[in-house]
Design an enzyme around this catalytic site. Structure first.
Site: not given
Length: 365
Positions: A179-180, A205, A298, A301
């Site tokens: 993600s991030t 993401h 973050m 997930d």
């Protein structure tokens, strides 16, 4: 117990309506405070001189100085976590990568019409992006406070399986979730892989419509082939399939080969695509033939899905804290006992290659 100080945000956008909408969204979150707003980068620079925000939300198309130039100046002079919120489209995909390479922590899409309504509907995403940015590693990091919110699990897309299966005759497969901070980290990993590496299936993401351009960019940089996944695509050596933004990606078995299914569905672990959905599919149809890797990001997930993979006999790896931009998803996976190994970013390519060469000790799934 004393509550952490709220995350202070500076909004830089030439649209008064957008500024007003973002103020309303952020002020409704108990852990976020709006430090101020600015209609262009020159006003923003004066505000930053007076008080440095924790996070900046930045538009790109503004008078007097464009947002990308301002971003580059910020990162060169006084690095601050920046979220770009702009009307980026497929035609502007090159700009997307420019802002990520310039140091933006995240990118939020903003349509040219019905912008206020879109942002209100994306309020959870906006607040999550601010929290992630506040905890991102630039030169100095600070922990992000995040309120606990209800979220769906992978059950909403792919039911759990109680069956025991022994999976023989299939090639090794690599499943990655990020993600991030993942866009540049994935680039580091994929660029280091040889053309004969095991097939990869990836959930990053990312906003809808951007994943095709992201895959195309990586395809031009890497020895392996990289593409946005399409329903029914076969997974094979030297190929990385990236989940399309806004769609879940499920791993499936077809005889002795793997294919992917691209499906709609609700948000799972607050995301679509969800790493949990990908990992559950891998646990059910790949078992010990799979290597699961959870990278910077973050939230949580992928943590439960990685644990399912481990219980199915897969080798599971979490990126270490030092090399993560945001040590959220890997931290959750480690704490839940999902990770067999914890490795730095620069060791992940070697682990993928090693897994592809090692004989698989298959276990019941």
């Amino acid at each position: 117990m004393r509550q952490p100080a709220p995350i202070r945000v500076l909004i830089v956008d030439d649209s008064a309506s957008v500024r007003q909408t973002l103020v309303g969204i952020l002020e409704a979150a108990p852990d976020i405070a709006v430090l101020g707003t600015a209609a262009d980068p020159f006003i923003a620079a004066r505000r930053i001189h007076d008080e440095v925000p924790d996070v900046i939300i930045l538009d790109l198309e503004m008078p007097r100085m464009d947002g990308l130039t301002f971003l580059r100046k910020i990162m060169a002079q006084r690095p601050i976590p920046v979220i770009v919120c702009s009307t980026l489209t497929d035609d502007g995909s090159r700009t997307l990568f420019d802002v990520l390479e310039a140091g933006a922590v995240d990118v939020l899409p903003k349509p040219r019409v019905d912008t206020r309504q879109f942002l209100m509907e994306s309020s959870v995403r906006v607040c999550d992006a601010v929290r992630a940015a506040a905890g991102a590693k630039l030169r100095v990091s600070r922990p992000a406070f995040r309120a606990v919110e209800a979220k769906l699990t992978a059950d909403a897309v792919l039911p759990p399986s109680g069956r025991t299966r022994t999976l023989a005759g299939t090639e090794p497969i690599i499943c990655i979730g990020a993600s991030t901070g993942g866009t540049e980290s994935l680039r580091d990993v994929l660029e280091a892989l040889p053309v004969d590496c095991p097939g990869l299936v990836i959930v990053q993401h990312m906003p809808e419509h951007f994943t095709a351009a992201f895959a195309k960019r990586l395809d031009g940089l890497c020895a392996i082939a990289v593409k946005e996944a399409e329903d029914g695509d076969a997974v094979g050596p030297g190929l990385a399939l990236i989940a399309p933004g806004g769609r879940h990606l499920l791993l499936q078995r077809s005889g002795n080969r793997y294919t992917v299914a691209v499906k709609d569905g609700p948000l799972v672990s607050r995301h679509r695509p969800s790493v949990d959905v990908l990992f559950r599919g891998a646990a059910q149809c790949a078992g010990a033939n799979a290597l699961g890797i959870i990278m910077t990001g973050m939230g949580d997930d992928g943590a439960n899905g990685l644990l399912e993979m481990r219980r199915a006999g897969a080798l599971t790896v979490a990126q270490d804290e030092e090399s993560c931009v945001v040590f959220g998803m890997p931290k959750e996976a480690i704490e839940r006992g999902a990770a067999v190994k914890v490795l730095p970013l620069d060791r992940l390519p070697h682990e993928i290659i090693r897994f592809g060469l090692a004989p698989v000790q298959r276990q019941p799934a």
